[in-house]
Design a protein around this motif. Sequence first.
Motif, mmCIF file in Angstrom:
data_model
loop_
_atom_site.group_PDB
_atom_site.id
_atom_site.type_symbol
_atom_site.label_atom_id
_atom_site.label_comp_id
_atom_site.label_asym_id
_atom_site.label_seq_id
_atom_site.Cartn_x
_atom_site.Cartn_y
_atom_site.Cartn_z
ATOM 1 N N SER A 50 38.500 10.867 5.338
ATOM 2 C CA SER A 50 39.240 12.033 4.867
ATOM 3 C C SER A 50 38.497 12.571 3.653
ATOM 4 C CB SER A 50 40.674 11.658 4.479
ATOM 5 O OG SER A 50 41.395 11.172 5.594
ATOM 6 N N ILE A 51 38.737 13.845 3.319
ATOM 7 C CA ILE A 51 37.981 14.476 2.233
ATOM 8 C C ILE A 51 38.212 13.734 0.918
ATOM 9 C CG2 ILE A 51 37.715 16.558 0.841
ATOM 10 C CD1 ILE A 51 38.401 18.193 3.277
ATOM 11 N N LEU A 52 37.119 13.356 0.288
ATOM 12 C CA LEU A 52 37.148 12.718 -1.030
ATOM 13 C C LEU A 52 36.105 13.389 -1.902
ATOM 14 C CD1 LEU A 52 38.275 10.268 -2.754
ATOM 15 C CD2 LEU A 52 36.167 9.089 -2.070
ATOM 16 N N MET A 53 36.501 13.802 -3.095
ATOM 17 C CA MET A 53 35.586 14.486 -4.009
ATOM 18 C C MET A 53 35.727 13.895 -5.396
ATOM 19 S SD MET A 53 35.896 18.534 -3.121
ATOM 20 C CE MET A 53 37.534 18.639 -3.786
ATOM 21 N N THR A 54 34.667 14.004 -6.178
ATOM 22 C CA THR A 54 34.794 13.676 -7.594
ATOM 23 C C THR A 54 35.790 14.650 -8.215
ATOM 24 O OG1 THR A 54 32.949 15.136 -8.204
ATOM 25 C CG2 THR A 54 32.410 12.833 -7.747
ATOM 26 N N GLY A 55 36.606 14.144 -9.082
ATOM 27 C CA GLY A 55 37.639 14.962 -9.700
ATOM 28 C C GLY A 55 38.975 14.859 -9.009
ATOM 29 N N ASP A 56 39.016 14.325 -7.780
ATOM 30 C CA ASP A 56 40.289 14.124 -7.100
ATOM 31 C C ASP A 56 41.184 13.213 -7.920
ATOM 32 O OD1 ASP A 56 39.752 15.710 -4.944
ATOM 33 O OD2 ASP A 56 39.263 14.083 -3.556
ATOM 34 N N THR A 57 42.479 13.513 -7.948
ATOM 35 C CA THR A 57 43.432 12.653 -8.640
ATOM 36 C C THR A 57 44.431 12.105 -7.635
ATOM 37 O OG1 THR A 57 44.832 14.557 -9.204
ATOM 38 C CG2 THR A 57 43.207 13.858 -10.833
ATOM 39 N N PHE A 58 44.647 10.809 -7.734
ATOM 40 C CA PHE A 58 45.629 10.103 -6.913
ATOM 41 C C PHE A 58 46.577 9.389 -7.873
ATOM 42 C CE2 PHE A 58 41.628 10.207 -4.520
ATOM 43 C CZ PHE A 58 42.028 10.829 -3.339
ATOM 44 N N GLY A 59 47.749 9.985 -8.093
ATOM 45 C CA GLY A 59 48.677 9.408 -9.049
ATOM 46 C C GLY A 59 48.042 9.296 -10.417
ATOM 47 N N ALA A 60 48.032 8.086 -10.959
ATOM 48 C CA ALA A 60 47.526 7.848 -12.315
ATOM 49 C C ALA A 60 46.034 7.556 -12.342
ATOM 50 C CB ALA A 60 48.292 6.700 -12.962
ATOM 51 N N THR A 61 45.307 7.857 -11.246
ATOM 52 C CA THR A 61 43.869 7.603 -11.200
ATOM 53 C C THR A 61 43.124 8.875 -10.821
ATOM 54 O OG1 THR A 61 43.879 6.926 -8.876
ATOM 55 C CG2 THR A 61 44.259 5.207 -10.531
ATOM 56 N N GLN A 62 41.863 8.945 -11.251
ATOM 57 C CA GLN A 62 40.992 10.080 -10.936
ATOM 58 C C GLN A 62 39.628 9.562 -10.515
ATOM 59 O OE1 GLN A 62 39.599 12.566 -14.208
ATOM 60 N NE2 GLN A 62 39.739 14.391 -12.922
#
Length: 526
Positions: free
Chosen positions: A354-366
Motif C-alpha cells: 500500500s502507498i507509503l511515503m516519508t512524512g506519512d503519519t500513523f497515529g503518534a508516529t511519523q
Amino acid sequence: SPTSSPTPSPTSSPTTNPTPIPTTNPTTTPTLQARTRTPTQDPTTSPTLIPTEADPAVCFVSLDISCNAVYDGIRTPCEEIPSGTGNVDVTYKYQVENKGPDNIELVSLDITRGTTTESIKDEIDNVVLGQGGKDYFEEKVQIDFNGQEYKTSAKLVADIEGTAVAVCHASAELSFRGCTGCPSPTVSPTAAPIQPTPAPSVSTPSPIVEALDPVSCDVSLDVTCHEDSDDMTPCDDIISPDRVCTSAPSAIVLRYTGDDCESSENLQPSDDAFACDQYTEDMTSADWVKIKVVGSQDNHNTIYYEGTVQRGDIFSLSNSLDDNYVLSATTIVTITSTGGTLLQVIKFDGSCSSILMTGDTFGATQVVSFTNDDQGLVSSIASVVYTYTIQNRGEDSVQCTSLTSTTNNIQTNLDEKIMDKILQENEIVSVTYSVDLDLNAEQEYKTTAKLTSVPLVSTNVVCVVDDELEFDVLLSDSDTVRTRSPTATPTSNALSDVTVFPTEGMGKGKGGKGGKGGKGGKGGKG
C-alpha cells in the motif's frame, strides 16, 4: 669639564617657535602594546622610505603615526578635538610595514615629543615582519587641549632577519593643535539657529553596520548554508527526493510525535492496511512512552523494535530475523505509558504494497525514512550546516560578544561559539551550526544572523552587523502526491483480529479509553 660632543637636538623645530611640551603626568610612563598583524596589500599612498646605502633594493620599511581619542563617545582624530576641551586621554599609534622582499627584524623605535626622547626596545624585541607584514604599537598619554601645538616624531631601525647590521630606517612625524573651528561641548546648543532636520535617506546594504565609530569598528558577517554531505550541496539547490516507497523496505525510521489517532495523514486504505485505536482522551501528556513494534505474517511474529522514547525521538524498524529481511504488510505499533497503561495501538502496511511515503503519519508516529533495494535510503530530513563567516575589516582589534541566528522565527543563541574571540586587522573566523530540514513539503527558509562586537581600544563603541539568507526546498518532479487529507479514523475495530497483543481493554473508534475490562471509545466493547 671634559670635552664631549654636543648632544643633537631631538627635533628640527625652529628656535623662534619652540614646541611646547604636552601636559602629561610626569610620574606616569606611557604604556605601549604590541600587536602582530597579518600581511596585507600595499597602501594606496606610498610613505617615505629611507633605505641605507648598504642595500637599497632589499630592505624597505615604512612608519606611520596617528593619534585618536574617544571624544563625546566617538573615536575621533586628535586634530579634530576642539581646543579648550582640557585634559583628554589619547592613543598614539605607530604602524610599521615591511615594504621589501625579505623578512626584517625590528631593532629600535625612538619616540620624541618636545625635548624628550624615549627609546622603545623591549616592546619590539624579536618582532619579525615578512613581506608585506605589518605591526603596530600603541602609546597612551594625556594631553591638555588648550590651543598648543603638539609634535611627535619617531624613528625606526630594522635589519634583514638573521643579520647583525641595521640596514634600513624609517621616520615619521605628527603635529596637531586643538581644533579651533569645531564645536566645543561647552557651547550652548542655541548659539546657532536650528534648521529643520532633512528626511534621512534610506538604504539597506547587506551586511548592515550600525556603529558609533565606523572607523574603529568595521566588521562583516556572511551566512551560507550547505548540505552535510560529501558534495556539500548548497541549501538552495536541495530538492526533496521521491517520497513514495516503490518496493519492500528492509528498514523504516519512525518519529514519536505524541499525536492522536484522528491526526493521522496517509493514503493507506482504512481497515485493510491502516487502523488506529486510542485508549486515552489526550496524548499530550504522554511525553515519555514505551513502544513495541512487531510484524505479523503467516502466524509468525517478529519484533522490529522495543524501547522507551521521548516525544520527538526517532527509532528504527528492521527485520533481522526474517530470511527476506523486509518488513511485513501487517506492522503493529503498541504505545504504553512508562507505567504500563495502554495508550494507542496502530496498524499499517510496512511492506509498501500500500502507498507509503516519508512524512506519512500513523497515529503518534511519523515516517522519517525508509530503505529498500530499488531506491536505497530515502529520507525526509536533510542535515545542513550553516556557516557564519566573520571578518574584521577595520584597523583596530575587535572582540566578538554575541551571535544569534533566527530561522523562520526560531532563534538560536550561538554566543558560546564566538564568545571572547578577538580578531586582528583583516582576520577571518568561521563558526558552524547544524540543523535538520523537513523535505516533506515545499518550504521557504529565511535565516537572519546578528553579530555584536566591540573594539579593544574603546569601551564606548559597539558594532552590530547582520546578514540574511533565504532559500526554498522544492519537491522532486517525480513526487506526484503533493497534498493529503487526514485519513478518517476507523469506524470499526480493525485491530480486533490482531492477536499479536492482548485485546483486553481495546475498543473501537477514536479516543477509546480502555481500562482493564473497561468500555471502548464510542460504545465499543472492551
